[in-house]
Design an enzyme around this catalytic site. Structure first.
Site, PDB file in Angstrom:
ATOM      1  N   GLY A   1      55.098  -5.077  46.457  1.00  0.00           N
ATOM      2  CA  GLY A   1      55.767  -6.061  47.541  1.00  0.00           C
ATOM      3  C   GLY A   1      57.153  -6.848  46.886  1.00  0.00           C
ATOM      4  N   HIS A   2      58.035  -6.251  47.671  1.00  0.00           N
ATOM      5  CA  HIS A   2      58.946  -7.221  46.740  1.00  0.00           C
ATOM      6  C   HIS A   2      60.291  -7.349  48.013  1.00  0.00           C
ATOM      7  CE1 HIS A   2      59.027  -3.956  43.780  1.00  0.00           C
ATOM      8  NE2 HIS A   2      58.265  -5.041  42.710  1.00  0.00           N
TER       9      HIS A   2
ATOM     10  N   ASP B   1      55.057 -10.144  41.341  1.00  0.00           N
ATOM     11  CA  ASP B   1      55.555 -10.998  42.461  1.00  0.00           C
ATOM     12  C   ASP B   1      56.122 -11.955  41.650  1.00  0.00           C
ATOM     13  OD1 ASP B   1      54.067 -10.233  44.830  1.00  0.00           O
ATOM     14  OD2 ASP B   1      52.344 -10.968  43.610  1.00  0.00           O
TER      15      ASP B   1
ATOM     16  N   LYS C   1      61.068 -10.350  41.949  1.00  0.00           N
ATOM     17  CA  LYS C   1      62.393  -8.951  40.663  1.00  0.00           C
ATOM     18  C   LYS C   1      63.280  -8.368  42.009  1.00  0.00           C
ATOM     19  CE  LYS C   1      58.371  -7.125  39.703  1.00  0.00           C
ATOM     20  NZ  LYS C   1      57.495  -8.337  40.726  1.00  0.00           N
TER      21      LYS C   1
HETATM   22  P1  GDP Z   1      59.051  -9.251  44.281  1.00  0.00           P
HETATM   23  O1  GDP Z   1      57.177  -8.871  43.719  1.00  0.00           O
HETATM   24  O2  GDP Z   1      58.759  -9.728  41.989  1.00  0.00           O
HETATM   25  O3  GDP Z   1      59.533  -9.131  44.406  1.00  0.00           O
HETATM   26  O4  GDP Z   1      58.372 -10.796  44.306  1.00  0.00           O
HETATM   27  P2  GDP Z   1      57.415 -10.879  46.059  1.00  0.00           P
HETATM   28  O5  GDP Z   1      58.397 -10.717  46.655  1.00  0.00           O
HETATM   29  O6  GDP Z   1      56.316 -10.814  45.964  1.00  0.00           O
HETATM   30  O7  GDP Z   1      57.275 -12.514  46.016  1.00  0.00           O
HETATM   31  C1  GDP Z   1      57.893 -13.546  45.927  1.00  0.00           C
HETATM   32  C2  GDP Z   1      58.509 -14.450  46.653  1.00  0.00           C
HETATM   33  O8  GDP Z   1      59.042 -15.439  46.648  1.00  0.00           O
HETATM   34  C3  GDP Z   1      58.691 -13.660  48.152  1.00  0.00           C
HETATM   35  O9  GDP Z   1      58.658 -14.616  49.262  1.00  0.00           O
HETATM   36  C4  GDP Z   1      60.181 -14.411  47.800  1.00  0.00           C
HETATM   37  O10 GDP Z   1      61.491 -14.325  49.328  1.00  0.00           O
HETATM   38  C5  GDP Z   1      60.274 -15.877  47.377  1.00  0.00           C
HETATM   39  N1  GDP Z   1      60.618 -16.394  46.251  1.00  0.00           N
HETATM   40  C6  GDP Z   1      61.463 -15.055  45.381  1.00  0.00           C
HETATM   41  N2  GDP Z   1      62.748 -16.634  44.800  1.00  0.00           N
HETATM   42  C7  GDP Z   1      62.402 -17.873  45.613  1.00  0.00           C
HETATM   43  C8  GDP Z   1      63.243 -18.984  45.218  1.00  0.00           C
HETATM   44  O11 GDP Z   1      64.318 -19.121  44.208  1.00  0.00           O
HETATM   45  N3  GDP Z   1      62.846 -19.798  46.007  1.00  0.00           N
HETATM   46  C9  GDP Z   1      61.903 -19.636  47.417  1.00  0.00           C
HETATM   47  N4  GDP Z   1      61.672 -20.978  47.475  1.00  0.00           N
HETATM   48  N5  GDP Z   1      61.494 -18.062  47.334  1.00  0.00           N
HETATM   49  C10 GDP Z   1      61.525 -17.415  46.412  1.00  0.00           C
HETATM   50  P1  IMO Z   2      54.949  -6.315  42.499  1.00  0.00           P
HETATM   51  O1  IMO Z   2      56.122  -4.687  41.608  1.00  0.00           O
HETATM   52  C1  IMO Z   2      51.631  -8.332  41.672  1.00  0.00           C
HETATM   53  C2  IMO Z   2      47.720  -6.633  40.881  1.00  0.00           C
HETATM   54  C3  IMO Z   2      46.411  -6.826  42.267  1.00  0.00           C
HETATM   55  C4  IMO Z   2      45.329  -6.247  40.810  1.00  0.00           C
HETATM   56  C5  IMO Z   2      45.589  -5.512  39.742  1.00  0.00           C
HETATM   57  C6  IMO Z   2      45.329  -3.946  40.240  1.00  0.00           C
HETATM   58  O2  IMO Z   2      55.322  -6.613  43.883  1.00  0.00           O
HETATM   59  O3  IMO Z   2      55.369  -7.139  41.420  1.00  0.00           O
HETATM   60  P2  IMO Z   2      46.476  -1.683  42.004  1.00  0.00           P
HETATM   61  O4  IMO Z   2      46.260  -2.114  43.627  1.00  0.00           O
HETATM   62  O5  IMO Z   2      47.582  -2.181  41.312  1.00  0.00           O
HETATM   63  O6  IMO Z   2      45.094  -1.130  41.112  1.00  0.00           O
HETATM   64  O7  IMO Z   2      46.074  -3.523  41.431  1.00  0.00           O
HETATM   65  O8  IMO Z   2      47.376  -5.486  40.486  1.00  0.00           O
HETATM   66  N1  IMO Z   2      48.869  -5.905  41.823  1.00  0.00           N
HETATM   67  C7  IMO Z   2      50.261  -6.627  41.586  1.00  0.00           C
HETATM   68  N2  IMO Z   2      50.002  -8.188  41.918  1.00  0.00           N
HETATM   69  N3  IMO Z   2      52.221  -8.062  41.956  1.00  0.00           N
HETATM   70  C8  IMO Z   2      52.087  -6.337  41.976  1.00  0.00           C
HETATM   71  O9  IMO Z   2      53.572  -5.887  42.411  1.00  0.00           O
HETATM   72  C9  IMO Z   2      51.038  -6.019  41.744  1.00  0.00           C
HETATM   73  N4  IMO Z   2      50.505  -4.980  41.986  1.00  0.00           N
HETATM   74  C10 IMO Z   2      49.434  -4.393  41.677  1.00  0.00           C
HETATM   75  O10 IMO Z   2      46.516  -8.005  42.453  1.00  0.00           O
HETATM   76  O11 IMO Z   2      45.038  -7.344  40.571  1.00  0.00           O
HETATM   77 MG    MG Z   3      55.584  -8.277  44.832  1.00  0.00          MG
END
Ligand code: GDP
Ligand code: IMO
Ligand code: MG
Length: 430
Positions: A40-41, A13, A16
């Site tokens: 979840g991206h 999270d 990326k």
């Molecule tokens: P990922 O799994 O690495 O792709 O990240 P996620 O999408 O799960 O979580 C990142 C969250 O932060 C999302 O809600 C993005 O929209 C938000 N986000 C990403 N970059 C920024 C930033 O620079 N500022 C703010 N406020 N939110 C951001």
């Molecule tokens: P992205 O790509 C954050 C965590 C789960 C748990 C552990 C194992 O959005 O960064 P799993 O279901 O993979 O067996 O769970 O890994 N986890 C994540 N945490 N971002 C993710 O993906 C994750 N995918 C798995 O919360 O701790």
């Molecule tokens: Mg994520």
């Protein structure tokens, strides 16, 4: 530039998805190499929000071909939903534009049921998995009894394999966990319908990628999860079940040893984690609410996949330096700089202490961090709202000093920072 890589440098999270989206404007191919719909991206483009779990985050640009590599585990139901969601939002993916490796493994309802039953049985020792069946699907892969995308191409044998798989897993679900069995015929029928729709997308993606490299086309490899969730290099056993680090790219895409360009580590300006496991710089109470938010903003720290509140804390550069080493990072991208605005001071963990000893490296990796207490530096905070800034010169001096300190402590240059979730809210540094 041939093959560039972006991976999470923390516990996932890191933002990326939005960075992959940004960099994909220049890519010919964007390829996911690991994980499944545990990811979840979130990508925000001109007011539209896309939440992607399986399909590479670069696909919103019209140019790149999207690849789902052999290292992935794919739930076809999630995939079809995601294809529909994209089409409804103006991104229609024909076969060819999206290609799925014949060797990627399938996630079935039995894997999900098993994941949930196993978590329940762990009691206090729960990993906090996403419940998406990831562990059981990779377990079946390693045990050489998994179902692969290629199996979907032969409807008759696929139905038989699915039914056998469900019946086998039912024994474990019932006998070991006292859980409800699944209806094998119903699942086989549901997956038959999925297979018909997905079959045209299945191909030898490794061959496609090798050819693309040979032709000098640019490939961006997109990691899911983060370094500290890597099955080998993470905070084991509180990890996911796949390689999340850069070394997983070649095996997860079926590429031979290839010249690699940028290896980009995405990190937040602070630290978060979902699920259980060590987190030395974690903060609680009001400090936690300050970093997490209340849920009022879409970017507040609640899981994209599960909606769970994320645990939050200060940036840990011992772990970031570790991530730089195990991935061979050539640069860092720092997201969410805007979230730190308004703090009187910003903490950064520069080392660990155990007894009278100070550690900059972990003697035995990150699995057991219980002996260590973080050593903090408190840097002056910045008050300005960063969300409208687009150049490094506009950044407050304190924010620049914070970034410089991260570079010093990790030995990796920061190439880009983001100051809001929109595609345009970024500042190029180097
Ligand atoms: P990922 O799994 O690495 O792709 O990240 P996620 O999408 O799960 O979580 C990142 C969250 O932060 C999302 O809600 C993005 O929209 C938000 N986000 C990403 N970059 C920024 C930033 O620079 N500022 C703010 N406020 N939110 C951001
Ligand atoms: P992205 O790509 C954050 C965590 C789960 C748990 C552990 C194992 O959005 O960064 P799993 O279901 O993979 O067996 O769970 O890994 N986890 C994540 N945490 N971002 C993710 O993906 C994750 N995918 C798995 O919360 O701790
Ligand atoms: Mg994520």
């Amino acid at each position: 530039m041939a093959l560039d890589i972006i991976v999470g440098a923390q516990w996932g999270d890191e933002g990326k998805g939005r960075i992959v989206d940004l960099l994909s404007a220049q890519a010919d191919v964007v390829a996911r190499f690991n994980g499944g719909d545990n990811a979840g991206h979130t990508v925000n483009v001109a007011g539209q929000t896309f939440k992607l779990h399986l399909i590479p985050s670069g696909i919103i640009h019209p140019r790149p071909v999207g690849i789902m590599g052999n290292g992935m585990v794919i739930n076809p139901l999630t995939l079809l939903k995601e294809l529909d969601m994209l089409a409804e939002n103006g991104v229609t993916l024909s076969p060819g534009r999206l290609q799925i490796s014949y060797a990627a493994h399938l996630i079935t309802p039995a894997h999900r049921a098993l994941d949930q039953a196993q978590e329940k049985s762990r009691g206090q020792g729960q990993i906090g998995t996403t419940g998406r069946g990831i562990g059981p699907a990779y377990t079946d892969k390693a045990s050489r009894r998994g179902l692969r995308m290629a199996d979907m191409l032969d409807p008759k044998s696929f139905a038989e394999k699915m039914a056998a798989h469900i019946n086998d897993t039912n024994l474990i679900l019932q006998k070991l966990y006292g859980a409800e069995p699944l209806d094998a015929n119903q699942v086989a029928e549901e997956y038959r319908v999925c297979a018909e729709k997905i079959a045209p997308y299945i191909s030898d993606t490794a061959q496609f990628l090798a050819q693309a490299l040979k032709q000098g086309r640019s490939i961006l490899a997109e990691g899911a999860q983060g370094t500290l969730l890597d099955i080998d290099h993470g905070t084991y056993p509180y990890v996911t079940s796949s390689p999340t680090t850069a070394a997983g790219v070649l095996s997860g895409l079926g590429l031979g040893i290839s010249p690699i360009g940028r290896v980009i580590g995405a990190t937040k300006s602070f630290q978060t984690r979902v699920g259980s496991g060590p987190f030395p710089t974690e903060v609680f109470d009001e400090d936690a609410v300050r970093l997490r938010g209340t849920g009022a903003n879409p970017w507040d720290e609640f899981g994209t996949t599960t909606g769970r509140p994320r645990r939050v804390g200060w940036l840990d550069t011992v772990l970031l330096r570790y991530a730089a080493r195990v991935n061979g990072l050539t640069e860092l991208v720092i997201t969410k700089m805007d979230v730190l605005s308004g703090l009187p001071s910003v903490r950064i963990c520069s080392a660990y202490r155990a007894g009278s000893e100070t550690f900059h490296e972990l003697p035995l990796g990150p699995a057991d961090l219980s002996p260590y207490t973080p050593v903090y530096e408190d840097l002056p905070g910045w008050q300005a709202d960063l969300t409208g800034l687009r150049s490094a010169a506009q950044l407050p001096a304190e924010a620049r000093a914070y970034l410089r300190r991260i570079e010093e402590l990790t030995g990796v240059p920061v190439s880009l920072v983001s100051v809001g979730p929109e595609r345009s809210q970024v500042i190029q540094l180097n």
